[in-house]
Design a protein around this motif. Sequence first.
Motif, PDB file in Angstrom:
ATOM      1  N   ARG A   5      43.818  50.240 -89.167  1.00 42.04           N
ATOM      2  CA  ARG A   5      44.853  50.982 -89.888  1.00 42.04           C
ATOM      3  C   ARG A   5      45.983  50.037 -90.314  1.00 42.04           C
ATOM      4  N   SER A   6      46.377  49.108 -89.451  1.00 42.08           N
ATOM      5  CA  SER A   6      47.419  48.136 -89.778  1.00 42.08           C
ATOM      6  C   SER A   6      46.980  47.232 -90.919  1.00 42.08           C
ATOM      7  N   ILE A   7      45.723  46.797 -90.889  1.00 44.39           N
ATOM      8  CA  ILE A   7      45.202  45.928 -91.945  1.00 44.39           C
ATOM      9  C   ILE A   7      45.175  46.672 -93.274  1.00 44.39           C
ATOM     10  N   ILE A   8      44.690  47.901 -93.265  1.00 44.85           N
ATOM     11  CA  ILE A   8      44.648  48.696 -94.495  1.00 44.85           C
ATOM     12  C   ILE A   8      46.064  48.950 -95.016  1.00 44.85           C
ATOM     13  N   GLY A   9      46.988  49.274 -94.115  1.00 40.24           N
ATOM     14  CA  GLY A   9      48.382  49.499 -94.521  1.00 40.24           C
ATOM     15  C   GLY A   9      48.994  48.255 -95.142  1.00 40.24           C
TER      16      GLY A   9
ATOM     17  N   ILE B 295      60.259  45.721 -89.366  1.00 43.10           N
ATOM     18  CA  ILE B 295      61.028  46.813 -89.983  1.00 43.10           C
ATOM     19  C   ILE B 295      60.026  47.681 -90.741  1.00 43.10           C
ATOM     20  N   PRO B 296      59.383  48.619 -90.055  1.00 43.16           N
ATOM     21  CA  PRO B 296      58.356  49.446 -90.699  1.00 43.16           C
ATOM     22  C   PRO B 296      58.880  50.109 -91.979  1.00 43.16           C
ATOM     23  N   GLY B 297      58.034  50.051 -93.019  1.00 40.46           N
ATOM     24  CA  GLY B 297      58.373  50.700 -94.283  1.00 40.46           C
ATOM     25  C   GLY B 297      59.214  49.853 -95.220  1.00 40.46           C
TER      26      GLY B 297
ATOM     27  N   PHE C 101      64.804  40.933-102.934  1.00 39.00           N
ATOM     28  CA  PHE C 101      64.934  42.363-102.695  1.00 39.00           C
ATOM     29  C   PHE C 101      64.502  42.701-101.272  1.00 39.00           C
ATOM     30  N   VAL C 102      65.273  43.504-100.586  1.00 41.24           N
ATOM     31  CA  VAL C 102      64.815  44.211 -99.392  1.00 41.24           C
ATOM     32  C   VAL C 102      64.700  45.653 -99.857  1.00 41.24           C
ATOM     33  N   VAL C 103      63.473  46.201 -99.795  1.00 33.94           N
ATOM     34  CA  VAL C 103      63.196  47.459-100.467  1.00 33.94           C
ATOM     35  C   VAL C 103      62.170  48.266 -99.669  1.00 33.94           C
ATOM     36  N   ASP C 104      62.186  49.579 -99.866  1.00 37.27           N
ATOM     37  CA  ASP C 104      61.146  50.406 -99.266  1.00 37.27           C
ATOM     38  C   ASP C 104      59.794  49.966 -99.830  1.00 37.27           C
ATOM     39  N   THR C 105      58.829  49.767 -98.971  1.00 35.02           N
ATOM     40  CA  THR C 105      57.510  49.281 -99.366  1.00 35.02           C
ATOM     41  C   THR C 105      56.843  50.186-100.400  1.00 35.02           C
TER      42      THR C 105
END
Length: 138
Positions: free
Chosen positions: A4-8, A42-44, A124-128
């Motif tokens: 799941r982490s790899i796919i994400g 920092i998730p997301g 940029f620091v931005v929402d993924t």
Amino acid sequence: MRMRSIIGAACAAIAIATATPSAAQDAGAKVTLQFGQTIPNIPGKSLIAVVVDYAPGGASPAHTHAKSAFIFAYVLSGEIESQVNDGPKKVFRAGESFHEAPGDRHSVSRNASKTNPASLLAVFVVDTDDKELTTSVK
């Protein structure tokens, strides 16, 4: 869980790679993606770096950035004239920097010279999951 982490991470990388700012691509400005990476602790959130090259007299139209975007801009060469929101217009020279907070409007972004090129690095620091980093303002 590892799959799941790899796919994400793969999905995030694709989103970052396709999120190149489009508003600056005309009027004598060229945007090149230099770096895009999710921020593991920092998730997301993602870190995206682009170089904006301005031809002599080149400019980007007035624009906003993704609502989540915090931007650090560093002038690599030449001189860049910038105005954020209703603040004063200011010329930044090579080695100088400025920032934009989430929700800011970048009213003026242009090469201050009609004869020499200029470039800046925008980080940029931005929402993924933000798809568009830059949107022109009419």
